[in-house]
Write a protein that holds these residues in place. Structure first.
Motif, PDB file in Angstrom:
ATOM      1  N   GLU A  78      26.344  83.135 -34.283  1.00  0.00           N
ATOM      2  CA  GLU A  78      25.518  84.296 -33.944  1.00  0.00           C
ATOM      3  C   GLU A  78      24.927  84.097 -32.561  1.00  0.00           C
ATOM      4  O   GLU A  78      24.767  82.958 -32.115  1.00  0.00           O
ATOM      5  N   SER A  79      24.521  85.219 -31.944  1.00  0.00           N
ATOM      6  CA  SER A  79      23.983  85.077 -30.596  1.00  0.00           C
ATOM      7  C   SER A  79      22.459  84.982 -30.583  1.00  0.00           C
ATOM      8  O   SER A  79      21.835  84.886 -29.550  1.00  0.00           O
ATOM      9  N   HIS A  80      21.863  85.085 -31.765  1.00  0.00           N
ATOM     10  CA  HIS A  80      20.411  84.918 -31.846  1.00  0.00           C
ATOM     11  C   HIS A  80      20.103  84.313 -33.199  1.00  0.00           C
ATOM     12  O   HIS A  80      20.981  84.253 -34.065  1.00  0.00           O
ATOM     13  N   TYR A 112      18.872  67.100 -29.109  1.00  0.00           N
ATOM     14  CA  TYR A 112      19.201  68.430 -28.596  1.00  0.00           C
ATOM     15  C   TYR A 112      19.015  68.510 -27.082  1.00  0.00           C
ATOM     16  O   TYR A 112      19.865  69.036 -26.376  1.00  0.00           O
ATOM     17  N   ARG A 165      24.860  79.120 -28.675  1.00  0.00           N
ATOM     18  CA  ARG A 165      24.435  79.543 -30.001  1.00  0.00           C
ATOM     19  C   ARG A 165      25.624  80.098 -30.806  1.00  0.00           C
ATOM     20  O   ARG A 165      25.775  79.813 -31.991  1.00  0.00           O
ATOM     21  N   TYR A 205      19.688  71.834 -34.427  1.00  0.00           N
ATOM     22  CA  TYR A 205      20.667  70.875 -33.907  1.00  0.00           C
ATOM     23  C   TYR A 205      20.703  69.529 -34.641  1.00  0.00           C
ATOM     24  O   TYR A 205      21.800  69.033 -34.960  1.00  0.00           O
ATOM     25  N   ASP A 231      15.804  78.680 -34.117  1.00  0.00           N
ATOM     26  CA  ASP A 231      15.624  77.816 -32.956  1.00  0.00           C
ATOM     27  C   ASP A 231      16.643  76.659 -32.975  1.00  0.00           C
ATOM     28  O   ASP A 231      16.678  75.865 -33.916  1.00  0.00           O
ATOM     29  N   LEU A 232      17.452  76.590 -31.909  1.00  0.00           N
ATOM     30  CA  LEU A 232      18.508  75.566 -31.882  1.00  0.00           C
ATOM     31  C   LEU A 232      17.950  74.147 -31.873  1.00  0.00           C
ATOM     32  O   LEU A 232      18.566  73.224 -32.398  1.00  0.00           O
ATOM     33  N   SER A 281      26.463  78.444 -34.179  1.00  0.00           N
ATOM     34  CA  SER A 281      25.993  79.118 -35.395  1.00  0.00           C
ATOM     35  C   SER A 281      26.765  80.378 -35.741  1.00  0.00           C
ATOM     36  O   SER A 281      26.571  80.948 -36.810  1.00  0.00           O
ATOM     37  N   PHE A 300      23.098  79.842 -22.928  1.00  0.00           N
ATOM     38  CA  PHE A 300      22.471  79.761 -24.249  1.00  0.00           C
ATOM     39  C   PHE A 300      23.142  80.631 -25.305  1.00  0.00           C
ATOM     40  O   PHE A 300      23.271  80.229 -26.459  1.00  0.00           O
ATOM     41  N   LYS A 301      23.560  81.842 -24.905  1.00  0.00           N
ATOM     42  CA  LYS A 301      24.221  82.714 -25.903  1.00  0.00           C
ATOM     43  C   LYS A 301      25.518  82.067 -26.383  1.00  0.00           C
ATOM     44  O   LYS A 301      25.730  81.923 -27.590  1.00  0.00           O
ATOM     45  N   LYS A 361      22.067  69.428 -24.770  1.00  0.00           N
ATOM     46  CA  LYS A 361      22.035  70.708 -24.057  1.00  0.00           C
ATOM     47  C   LYS A 361      22.177  70.488 -22.542  1.00  0.00           C
ATOM     48  O   LYS A 361      22.965  71.171 -21.884  1.00  0.00           O
TER      49      LYS A 361
END
Ligand code: GLU
Length: 443
Positions: free
Chosen positions: A416-418, A387, A410, A426, A421-422, A414, A406-407, A391
Motif C-alpha cells: 500500500e502507499s499509505h 529502519y 511502502r 519494519y 508507520d514504517l 506493505s 517513501f511511496k 532506509k
C-alpha cells in the motif's frame, strides 16, 4: 431456572443471541440454572444439524448451559397435560375441518370483522372428521402481565379465542408446548423477542388452566432495525451471527455490542463477566434499536487491542508471534480479523507496481528501488537491522528522494502507499524481507 429456547429452523440471528445472553446473565445473577430448550415441535421446518450448530455457537460465546432438552422429547408429557385439561373441562375436542374453518374465515373477512373461533362449532362436523384437534377454552377475563421492558400489558378476552393446543396428529402446538415446558422446568423469567408478545397471554392461559399459579416474569426485547431503519431480516447479512464471526468479529465484542444496544452501560468496553455485575434488564430501552455496524467495528477493535500478540496470531491461524505483532500495529486502521488478514496478506503477496496509487504511478521508482532492496537483502549487512540505517542505505543507493522514495518503499514493503508507520512495522518485517520483496509478474 432461566432458559433460552432456539428453534432449529435456521441460522442464529443476532436477536436470538441477544435473548440468549440476557437469559444467561439473569440466571447467573439470580444464581439459577440456565436451560437450553431446542424447540423442535415444527417437525417440517426443523433443519438437520441446526441444533448442534446453535449449541456450538452458544459454546463459542461462553453461554454455557446447565441443562439441555429437546422439546419433542416432552410430547408425551404435553399430551398428558392436554388430557388433564379435557378432564377438567378446560379444553375440548374440535372436529371442524380445515375447509369449514376456511369458509368461516372468509365470511369474517367479507363482513370485515376479525375472525374468532366460536366454541359452538366444535362438534358440528363430528361425523365427518375422525381426527379432532384439542382446543383450550378461551378466557372470560382479561389476561395481564408485567413486562420488564414494555410495562403492564393487558389482553381482552375477545383477543383470545379457543386455540388449538394439540393438532390432529397429536403433536402439541408451539404455544402449548412452550407453556407446558416453562412450567415443567420451573422457569422464573423469560427474555425473548417482541414477536412473542402476542403468544404470552396464550401461554399464561395454558398455565392458568393447568392451575399453575407461579407468576413468571417477562421481558420482550424490541426488534433490531437494519441500517435502513426497517426490521432486520434474514436477508441482512449482518443479522446472522455466523456472518459476523466469518467477518472476524470476536464473540466478546459481539456480546459487548449486543448488551449495549439500547442500554446505558457504566463502561463502554466490557466482558460478559463484567456485565454480570451491573446488567439490569429494566434499563433496556423500549424503542426499536438500529444495528450499527460502525459501532460494532469500534468495539471489536477495542477488544482486539486487549489481546496480546500470541492471542491475535492464534486467531489468525498463525503460531508466529511476529504475525500477532504486525496485526496489533494494523489495529490503527483495521477493525476485524478479516481486515487484518487482508493487510498481512498484502505484505506477503507480490506487489502490484504497475497500479496507480492515489492516482499516481510509481512504476519506474518501484522497479529501481526493488533492485536496490533485493541486493541489500542478499548482502545481508548490518544496515538491515534498523529502519533508520535500512532506509538511509536504500535512499542513497536508489538515488530517490521524498515521496518518490517513501511511496515506493511502502508499496514494496506493505503493498500500500499509505498506512502504518514504517518505523514501527519494519522491525517485524526485517527477517521476512526475502519473502516480502516480490513484485507481480516476476514471481
Ligand atoms: N423458539 C422461539 C424463538 O426462537 C423462542 C420463543 C421463546 O423464547 O419462548 O423465537
Amino acid at each position: 431456572m432461566l432458559r433460552f429456547a432456539p428453534s432449529p429452523t435456521g441460522d442464529m440471528h443476532i436477536g436470538n443471541l441477544r435473548a440468549a445472553i440476557f437469559n444467561y446473565i439473569i440466571a447467573k445473577q439470580k444464581d439459577k440454572k440456565f436451560l437450553i430448550r431446542i424447540e423442535d415441535t415444527d417437525l417440517s421446518r426443523n433443519i438437520e444439524g441446526k441444533d448442534k450448530e446453535i449449541l456450538s455457537t452458544l459454546n463459542l460465546f461462553g453461554l454455557l448451559w446447565d441443562e439441555l432438552i429437546y422439546q419433542s422429547h416432552n410430547f408425551p408429557k404435553h399430551r398428558n397435560f392436554a388430557d388433564y385439561l379435557i378432564k377438567k373441562n378446560k379444553a375440548f375436542y374440535c372436529y371442524c375441518t380445515k375447509e369449514f374453518l376456511e369458509r368461516k374465515k372468509q365470511e369474517a373477512l367479507e363482513l370485515k370483522i376479525p375472525f374468532r373461533y366460536d366454541n359452538s362449532w366444535a362438534e358440528i362436523q363430528k361425523s365427518q372428521n375422525p381426527n379432532p384437534v384439542i382446543r383450550l377454552k378461551g378466557s372470560d377475563e382479561p389476561i395481564c402481565f408485567n413486562d420488564s421492558i414494555k410495562g403492564d400489558l393487558e389482553f381482552a378476552p375477545n383477543e383470545l379465542d379457543s386455540f388449538v393446543i394439540l393438532r390432529e396428529d397429536g403433536i402439541p402446538t408451539y404455544n402449548f408446548a412452550c407453556a407446558c415446558d416453562d412450567m415443567i422446568y420451573n422457569i422464573d423469567f423469560i427474555v425473548r423477542g417482541e414477536d412473542h408478545v402476542s403468544n404470552t397471554p396464550k401461554q399464561i392461559l395454558v398455565q392458568k388452566s393447568l392451575d399453575y399459579d407461579k407468576e413468571i416474569g417477562y421481558a420482550h426485547l424490541p426488534i433490531i432495525l437494519g441500517e435502513t431503519g426497517k426490521k432486520m431480516s434474514k436477508r441482512d447479512s449482518a443479522s446472522s451471527v455466523n456472518w459476523l464471526l466469518e467477518q472476524g468479529f470476536l464473540p466478546q465484542a459481539i456480546i459487548n455490542y449486543l448488551i449495549s444496544m439500547g442500554n446505558k452501560t457504566p463502561v463502554e468496553i466490557f466482558s460478559l463477566e463484567d456485565a454480570l455485575k451491573w446488567f439490569d434488564i429494566n434499563h433496556i430501552a423500549k424503542s426499536p434499536v438500529k444495528f450499527d455496524i460502525k459501532r460494532l467495528r469500534y468495539i471489536n477493535r477495542e477488544h482486539l487491542k486487549k489481546l496480546d500478540e500470541n492471542q491475535i496470531a492464534l486467531l489468525l491461524n498463525s503460531k508466529d508471534i511476529t504475525i500477532g505483532a504486525i496485526a496489533k500495529l494494523y489495529l490503527e486502521e483495521a477493525s476485524t480479523l478479516n481486515e487484518i488478514r487482508k493487510k498481512i496478506d498484502m505484505i506477503f503477496s507480490p506487489k502490484n507496481i504497475m497500479a496507480e496509487y492515489e492516482g499516481e504511478s510509481f512504476e519506474g521508482e518501484c522497479k529501481k528501488l526493488f533492485k536496490v532492496l533485493c541486493a541489500m537483502e542478499a548482502e545481508n549487512t548490518e544496515c538491515l537491522n534498523q529502519y533508520e540505517t535500512f532506509k538511509n542505505e536504500a535512499m542513497q543507493r536508489s538515488d530517490l528522494k521524498g515521496k518518490k522514495f517513501f511511496k515506493p518503499l511502502r508499496i514494496l514493503l506493505s503493498g500500500e502507499s499509505h498506512g502504518v508507520d514504517l518505523n514501527s512495522l519494519y522491525p517485524y518485517l526485517r527477517f521476512y524481507l526475502k519473502k516480502i520483496l516480490q513484485i507481480k509478474g516476476e514471481e
